[in-house]
Design a protein around this motif. Structure first.
Motif, mmCIF file in Angstrom:
data_model
loop_
_atom_site.group_PDB
_atom_site.id
_atom_site.type_symbol
_atom_site.label_atom_id
_atom_site.label_comp_id
_atom_site.label_asym_id
_atom_site.label_seq_id
_atom_site.Cartn_x
_atom_site.Cartn_y
_atom_site.Cartn_z
ATOM 1 N N TRP A 63 1.840 -0.793 7.340
ATOM 2 C CA TRP A 63 0.559 -0.511 7.998
ATOM 3 C C TRP A 63 0.590 0.850 8.693
ATOM 4 O O TRP A 63 -0.385 1.607 8.647
ATOM 5 C CB TRP A 63 0.236 -1.607 9.008
ATOM 6 C CG TRP A 63 -0.388 -2.829 8.415
ATOM 7 C CD1 TRP A 63 0.127 -4.101 8.389
ATOM 8 C CD2 TRP A 63 -1.672 -2.923 7.789
ATOM 9 N NE1 TRP A 63 -0.742 -4.964 7.778
ATOM 10 C CE2 TRP A 63 -1.869 -4.273 7.404
ATOM 11 C CE3 TRP A 63 -2.680 -2.003 7.518
ATOM 12 C CZ2 TRP A 63 -3.022 -4.713 6.752
ATOM 13 C CZ3 TRP A 63 -3.837 -2.441 6.880
ATOM 14 C CH2 TRP A 63 -3.993 -3.778 6.504
ATOM 15 N N GLN A 64 1.704 1.189 9.332
ATOM 16 C CA GLN A 64 1.793 2.489 10.000
ATOM 17 C C GLN A 64 1.664 3.629 8.999
ATOM 18 O O GLN A 64 1.038 4.663 9.294
ATOM 19 C CB GLN A 64 3.112 2.587 10.762
ATOM 20 C CG GLN A 64 3.153 1.717 12.017
ATOM 21 C CD GLN A 64 4.520 1.706 12.678
ATOM 22 O OE1 GLN A 64 5.544 2.001 12.047
ATOM 23 N NE2 GLN A 64 4.548 1.348 13.952
ATOM 24 N N ALA A 65 2.248 3.447 7.820
ATOM 25 C CA ALA A 65 2.139 4.479 6.785
ATOM 26 C C ALA A 65 0.689 4.691 6.380
ATOM 27 O O ALA A 65 0.265 5.821 6.115
ATOM 28 C CB ALA A 65 2.983 4.091 5.567
ATOM 29 N N LEU A 66 -0.091 3.616 6.337
ATOM 30 C CA LEU A 66 -1.493 3.725 5.946
ATOM 31 C C LEU A 66 -2.368 4.241 7.079
ATOM 32 O O LEU A 66 -3.241 5.087 6.866
ATOM 33 C CB LEU A 66 -2.022 2.358 5.491
ATOM 34 C CG LEU A 66 -3.498 2.345 5.091
ATOM 35 C CD1 LEU A 66 -3.704 3.073 3.767
ATOM 36 C CD2 LEU A 66 -4.036 0.922 5.010
ATOM 37 N N LEU A 67 -2.134 3.753 8.288
ATOM 38 C CA LEU A 67 -3.061 4.025 9.393
ATOM 39 C C LEU A 67 -2.766 5.331 10.114
ATOM 40 O O LEU A 67 -3.669 5.922 10.716
ATOM 41 C CB LEU A 67 -3.035 2.862 10.388
ATOM 42 C CG LEU A 67 -3.440 1.503 9.814
ATOM 43 C CD1 LEU A 67 -3.355 0.428 10.882
ATOM 44 C CD2 LEU A 67 -4.830 1.559 9.204
ATOM 45 N N MET A 76 0.815 -1.218 0.000
ATOM 46 C CA MET A 76 0.000 0.000 0.000
ATOM 47 C C MET A 76 0.845 1.264 0.000
ATOM 48 O O MET A 76 0.331 2.375 0.147
ATOM 49 C CB MET A 76 -1.012 0.006 1.152
ATOM 50 C CG MET A 76 -2.114 -1.015 0.942
ATOM 51 S SD MET A 76 -3.324 -1.129 2.281
ATOM 52 C CE MET A 76 -2.429 -2.131 3.477
ATOM 53 N N VAL A 77 2.165 1.102 -0.198
ATOM 54 C CA VAL A 77 3.061 2.263 -0.238
ATOM 55 C C VAL A 77 3.825 2.350 -1.558
ATOM 56 O O VAL A 77 4.583 3.299 -1.769
ATOM 57 C CB VAL A 77 4.066 2.229 0.937
ATOM 58 C CG1 VAL A 77 3.341 2.278 2.269
ATOM 59 C CG2 VAL A 77 4.976 1.003 0.868
ATOM 60 N N ALA A 78 3.665 1.370 -2.439
ATOM 61 C CA ALA A 78 4.437 1.332 -3.679
ATOM 62 C C ALA A 78 3.613 0.652 -4.755
ATOM 63 O O ALA A 78 2.586 0.034 -4.495
ATOM 64 C CB ALA A 78 5.754 0.574 -3.471
ATOM 65 N N GLY A 79 4.089 0.771 -6.008
ATOM 66 C CA GLY A 79 3.466 0.080 -7.123
ATOM 67 C C GLY A 79 2.548 0.965 -7.931
ATOM 68 O O GLY A 79 2.265 2.113 -7.578
ATOM 69 N N ASP A 80 2.092 0.415 -9.053
ATOM 70 C CA ASP A 80 1.163 1.115 -9.924
ATOM 71 C C ASP A 80 0.299 0.091 -10.645
ATOM 72 O O ASP A 80 0.372 -1.108 -10.374
ATOM 73 C CB ASP A 80 1.897 2.032 -10.912
ATOM 74 C CG ASP A 80 2.834 1.287 -11.854
ATOM 75 O OD1 ASP A 80 2.594 0.088 -12.138
ATOM 76 O OD2 ASP A 80 3.810 1.889 -12.330
ATOM 77 N N ARG A 81 -0.517 0.563 -11.558
ATOM 78 C CA ARG A 81 -1.511 -0.296 -12.208
ATOM 79 C C ARG A 81 -0.899 -1.383 -13.084
ATOM 80 O O ARG A 81 -1.620 -2.291 -13.527
ATOM 81 C CB ARG A 81 -2.484 0.563 -13.023
ATOM 82 C CG ARG A 81 -1.829 1.369 -14.147
ATOM 83 C CD ARG A 81 -2.767 2.462 -14.631
ATOM 84 N NE ARG A 81 -2.207 3.296 -15.687
ATOM 85 C CZ ARG A 81 -1.355 4.304 -15.474
ATOM 86 N NH1 ARG A 81 -0.939 4.569 -14.242
ATOM 87 N NH2 ARG A 81 -0.913 5.033 -16.478
ATOM 88 N N PHE A 82 0.401 -1.305 -13.347
ATOM 89 C CA PHE A 82 1.044 -2.316 -14.185
ATOM 90 C C PHE A 82 1.783 -3.383 -13.368
ATOM 91 O O PHE A 82 2.280 -4.352 -13.938
ATOM 92 C CB PHE A 82 2.010 -1.649 -15.162
ATOM 93 C CG PHE A 82 1.350 -0.629 -16.051
ATOM 94 C CD1 PHE A 82 0.300 -0.991 -16.889
ATOM 95 C CD2 PHE A 82 1.748 0.696 -16.030
ATOM 96 C CE1 PHE A 82 -0.323 -0.054 -17.698
ATOM 97 C CE2 PHE A 82 1.135 1.643 -16.838
ATOM 98 C CZ PHE A 82 0.095 1.265 -17.668
ATOM 99 N N TRP A 83 1.853 -3.216 -12.056
ATOM 100 C CA TRP A 83 2.554 -4.195 -11.221
ATOM 101 C C TRP A 83 1.825 -5.533 -11.266
ATOM 102 O O TRP A 83 0.604 -5.589 -11.132
ATOM 103 C CB TRP A 83 2.635 -3.705 -9.775
ATOM 104 C CG TRP A 83 3.858 -2.897 -9.481
ATOM 105 C CD1 TRP A 83 4.459 -2.011 -10.313
ATOM 106 C CD2 TRP A 83 4.615 -2.883 -8.266
ATOM 107 N NE1 TRP A 83 5.537 -1.438 -9.697
ATOM 108 C CE2 TRP A 83 5.658 -1.954 -8.433
ATOM 109 C CE3 TRP A 83 4.496 -3.550 -7.050
ATOM 110 C CZ2 TRP A 83 6.593 -1.687 -7.435
ATOM 111 C CZ3 TRP A 83 5.425 -3.281 -6.045
ATOM 112 C CH2 TRP A 83 6.462 -2.366 -6.245
#
Length: 331
Positions: free
Chosen positions: A224-228, A95-102
């Motif tokens: 998770w900490q980055a998201l929450l 939930m901190v990296a990647g894009d629609r092509f991953w």
């Protein structure tokens, strides 16, 4: 990279072939590099009768969310075949990296065998956004697919929501949102070593604490900490952390797979067990010796081939000659 780097934790062994292939790639940087060498999408489309286009949807807060649409050549804009299945793909990346092509090679492989359309969502990433924003982005993209089913050539009753790792968790959250908001209807969900529980309290979470590499407990905790952010535990809903959902009834047929030698093993098993406990349909595969992302990093290893083929066969059984929502077919 061995499963017993700390004497106070006993970990399952890696598959022998995977251990040889992995060699000295033990650090987060090494594993990230292995993922980065995946070919660009143009290369993946070579030899396939598939066209690609991007569209953009607008969220209620004005954010622009890209979707990648992969369509069999000659289909779309009201022309060509209709009634095709659709894979709605949610990429991984903690939930901190990647894009629609991953990891798009995974659903492309499915459509090689089963046909259909792929739509991949480029949801917003933490820590730029927090809480339920990524899963709301995914849900809005799913609604777009249904709203544009005719021009995509898609049967809105044959939409599969699928994702890998963090994408598996977001796919699960999207399915819960769709259930609780009265739609859209989902024919199936495919959760590939999904990231389902922010609490990291399972046995497998504890086994992979202190482990060197990209998929240790410590790395997942930071994701998770980055998201929450500052959310308290009671503010984390099941849409964000799907194992928090009180009720797993009413979900579509579900395929879950995971490696025996990875952090998400036990939360994936628990999720399948809770679906069965309320009479739901789920198929669970635990691949002996598989570490997190094993079939993405080394797709030609024997256990990886088995894992990838098993997903295709499950989808084939789901759709061939059966109504996915009728409950008449067996999985």
């Amino acid at each position: 990279m061995t499963p017993s780097m700390r004497p106070d934790f006993i970990r399952p062994d890696f598959d022998p072939e995977l251990s040889v292939l992995l060699g000295d790639a033990v650090t987060a940087e090494d594993l990230a590099r292995l993922n980065d060498v995946a070919p660009p999408v143009e290369v993946l489309l070579e030899g396939r009768s598939v066209s690609h286009r991007d569209v953009t949807i607008e969220m209620s807060d004005g954010a622009q969310i890209p979707l990648a649409v992969f369509t069999p050549t000659g289909i779309g804009d009201g022309e060509g075949a209709t009634g095709l299945p659709c894979v709605y793909w949610v990429h991984g990346g903690g939930m901190v990296a990647g894009d629609r092509f991953w990891q798009i090679d995974i659903p492309l492989e499915w459509t090689d065998h089963l046909g259909g359309v792929i739509v991949s969502v480029d949801y917003r990433l933490a820590p730029a956004v927090r809480g339920a924003t990524p899963v709301e982005d995914c849900y809005r993209g799913l609604r777009w697919v249904v709203e544009h089913a005719a021009e995509l050539g898609v049967d809105p009753g044959r939409i599969i929501v699928a994702g890998s790792s963090a994408g598996g968790g977001l796919a699960a959250g999207t399915a819960l949102l769709a259930r609780d908001r009265g739609g859209p209807s989902i024919a199936a969900q495919v959760l590939i070593y999904p990231m389902l529980d922010h609490r990291n309290a399972t046995t497998s979470s504890k086994q992979y604490a202190g482990m060197e590499g990209a998929f240790s407990t410590e790395v997942i905790v930071r994701c998770w900490q980055a998201l929450l952010g500052d959310l308290t535990d009671d503010q984390v809903t099941g849409y964000i952390s799907p194992t928090r959902a009180d009720d797993l009834s009413g979900l579509p047929p579900t395929y879950i797979d995971v490696g025996s030698a990875e952090i998400f093993r036990d939360e994936a098993i628990e999720y399948a067990s809770r679906i069965w406990a309320v009479g739901g349909r789920a198929e669970l595969k635990v691949w002996e010796g598989g570490f997190h992302g094993f079939d993405e990093i080394f797709p030609h290893a024997a256990v990886s081939v088995s894992a990838r083929d098993s997903r295709i066969e499950w989808l084939r059984r789901l759709f061939t000659g059966n109504d996915a929502n009728s409950g008449r077919d067996r999985t």
